[in-house]
Design an enzyme around this catalytic site. Structure first.
Site, PDB file in Angstrom:
ATOM      1  N   CYS A  38     -22.598  36.406  -3.506  1.00  0.00           N
ATOM      2  CA  CYS A  38     -22.323  35.282  -4.067  1.00  0.00           C
ATOM      3  C   CYS A  38     -23.552  34.802  -5.163  1.00  0.00           C
ATOM      4  O   CYS A  38     -24.449  35.580  -5.724  1.00  0.00           O
ATOM      5  CB  CYS A  38     -22.088  34.155  -3.179  1.00  0.00           C
ATOM      6  SG  CYS A  38     -21.202  32.760  -3.979  1.00  0.00           S
TER       7      CYS A  38
ATOM      8  N   ASP B 204     -23.919  26.786   2.351  1.00  0.00           N
ATOM      9  CA  ASP B 204     -23.120  25.477   2.170  1.00  0.00           C
ATOM     10  C   ASP B 204     -23.319  24.237   3.111  1.00  0.00           C
ATOM     11  O   ASP B 204     -23.411  23.137   2.854  1.00  0.00           O
ATOM     12  CB  ASP B 204     -21.859  25.641   1.818  1.00  0.00           C
ATOM     13  CG  ASP B 204     -21.520  26.354   0.301  1.00  0.00           C
ATOM     14  OD1 ASP B 204     -21.697  25.620  -0.598  1.00  0.00           O
ATOM     15  OD2 ASP B 204     -21.512  27.648   0.402  1.00  0.00           O
TER      16      ASP B 204
HETATM   17  C1  RUB Z   1     -21.711  29.218  -3.680  1.00  0.00           C
HETATM   18  C2  RUB Z   1     -22.059  29.675  -2.361  1.00  0.00           C
HETATM   19  C3  RUB Z   1     -23.721  29.582  -2.085  1.00  0.00           C
HETATM   20  C4  RUB Z   1     -24.037  28.283  -1.474  1.00  0.00           C
HETATM   21  C5  RUB Z   1     -25.723  28.112  -1.650  1.00  0.00           C
HETATM   22  O1  RUB Z   1     -20.179  28.975  -3.516  1.00  0.00           O
HETATM   23  O2  RUB Z   1     -21.582  29.884  -1.314  1.00  0.00           O
HETATM   24  O3  RUB Z   1     -24.079  30.714  -1.568  1.00  0.00           O
HETATM   25  O4  RUB Z   1     -23.537  27.118  -2.053  1.00  0.00           O
HETATM   26  O5  RUB Z   1     -25.960  27.857  -2.970  1.00  0.00           O
HETATM   27  P1  RUB Z   1     -19.488  28.393  -4.926  1.00  0.00           P
HETATM   28  P2  RUB Z   1     -27.200  27.188  -3.331  1.00  0.00           P
HETATM   29  O6  RUB Z   1     -19.741  29.117  -5.770  1.00  0.00           O
HETATM   30  O7  RUB Z   1     -17.997  28.148  -4.243  1.00  0.00           O
HETATM   31  O8  RUB Z   1     -20.055  26.848  -4.903  1.00  0.00           O
HETATM   32  O9  RUB Z   1     -28.532  27.721  -2.567  1.00  0.00           O
HETATM   33  O10 RUB Z   1     -27.311  27.183  -4.595  1.00  0.00           O
HETATM   34  O11 RUB Z   1     -27.214  25.787  -2.759  1.00  0.00           O
END
Ligand code: RUB
Length: 308
Positions: free
Chosen positions: A119, A188
């Site tokens: 991701c 998340d």
């Molecule tokens: C993004 C996702 C990321 C986490 C952490 O999902 O799963 O791994 O949100 O990101 P989406 P961060 O694209 O559906 O939002 O480290 O930037 O908080």
């Protein structure tokens, strides 16, 4: 501007839990700074704005925790002044957390390592950028992340930074993990029982990593901890629209549209957060020690049965 930010969060034009939380703080700040109304009306408006932001995406405790901080000690007589102070605190937190995570995490990346990620996580990206700044030679294998291809953002950013990157379709993710030395992913949400919720596919890849003795690190701002889970609530897992996965699907086909999944704590080597690098149990203890306001009586009251 507020409605536009809200829409951008819902449509994933702003994505990643940390970016979503920061955008929500900015959206409230925008109302405070631009509203022409009196304090009473501004107070009412930001309460509604908060509700809308908290509903924009289901699995976003970082956003909700940021809102808890923003609304601390705010009332209709002091809204502008108090909110400005709280916004500054939240922004300071994000800034400090981002650089500490980058520093602690970059120390896990050694010369010649292959890093696997899935991701697009800003925390993981900060770590990789920091390791590159330290002139460590390493490469990354990453997965495309269907259906919305956040892996393309990751791969493009890495290539732009001059970090060698190899891009895999999701179903080849197991192959990528097996050829890696360390797995770094974002979060998340983190529950009181130590489950980490992140993009679908995360547990599958963590299982392969665990089997192959590739350490699995969760890179995250500790505000992803979901206080509600302490009181028995389950973390809600966001479901997206079926059309994001298959436009014009044939009749009779049911589509699973979960955006996130839960990772068993047994698969997690450690959590890299602004509080340090800890196993998941210690991480949760550290959150309690460092952010007592998350557990404060007023907040708890809303989570406890009404007659207590
Ligand atoms: C993004 C996702 C990321 C986490 C952490 O999902 O799963 O791994 O949100 O990101 P989406 P961060 O694209 O559906 O939002 O480290 O930037 O908080």
């Amino acid at each position: 501007m507020f409605e536009e930010t809200l829409k951008n969060i819902k449509d994933l034009k702003i994505q990643g839990a940390e970016n979503v939380a920061k955008a929500a703080v900015n959206a409230i700040s925008e109302i405070i700074e631009t509203s022409i109304f009196d304090q009473k009306k501004i107070y009412q408006d930001i309460i509604i704005a908060r509700q809308k932001l908290e509903k924009a995406r289901a699995t976003e405790p970082c956003l909700r925790n940021a809102m808890t901080l923003l609304f601390t000690d705010v009332n209709e007589n002091n809204v502008k002044e108090q909110m400005r102070k709280n916004i500054e605190k939240a922004n300071d937190h994000f800034k400090t957390a981002n650089s500490l995570i980058a520093e602690f995490g970059s120390r896990k990346i050694k010369e010649g390592m292959v890093v696997f990620t899935h991701c697009h996580s800003s925390a993981v990206m900060d770590i990789l950028k920091e390791a590159k700044l330290k002139k460590i030679n390493f490469s990354v294998k990453n997965t495309e992340t269907r259906p919305l291809f956040q892996g393309k953002i990751t791969a493009a950013e890495l290539a732009n930074l001059g970090i060698p990157v190899e891009y895999f379709v999701d179903s080849a993710g197991g192959l990528a993990v097996k050829k890696s030395d360390i797995m770094l992913i974002g979060a998340d949400a983190i529950t009181s029982e130590g489950y980490v919720i992140n993009k679908i596919g995360s547990e599958l890849f963590a299982e392969t990593a665990h089997k192959k003795e590739v350490p699995v690190y969760i890179c995250t701002d500790s505000w992803k901890f979901d206080i509600d889970t302490v009181f028995g609530y389950d973390e809600e897992i966001e479901r997206r629209s079926e059309e994001e996965i298959w436009k014009d699907k044939p009749k009779g086909v049911k589509i699973s549209s979960y955006a996130f999944e839960s990772i068993n704590p047994e698969l997690i080597t450690g959590v890299i957060s602004e509080l340090g690098v800890y196993n998941i149990e210690t991480f949760i203890e550290e959150v309690k020690i460092n952010y007592p306001w998350l557990f404060e009586p007023k907040k708890r009251k809303t989570l406890l049965p009404k007659n207590l």
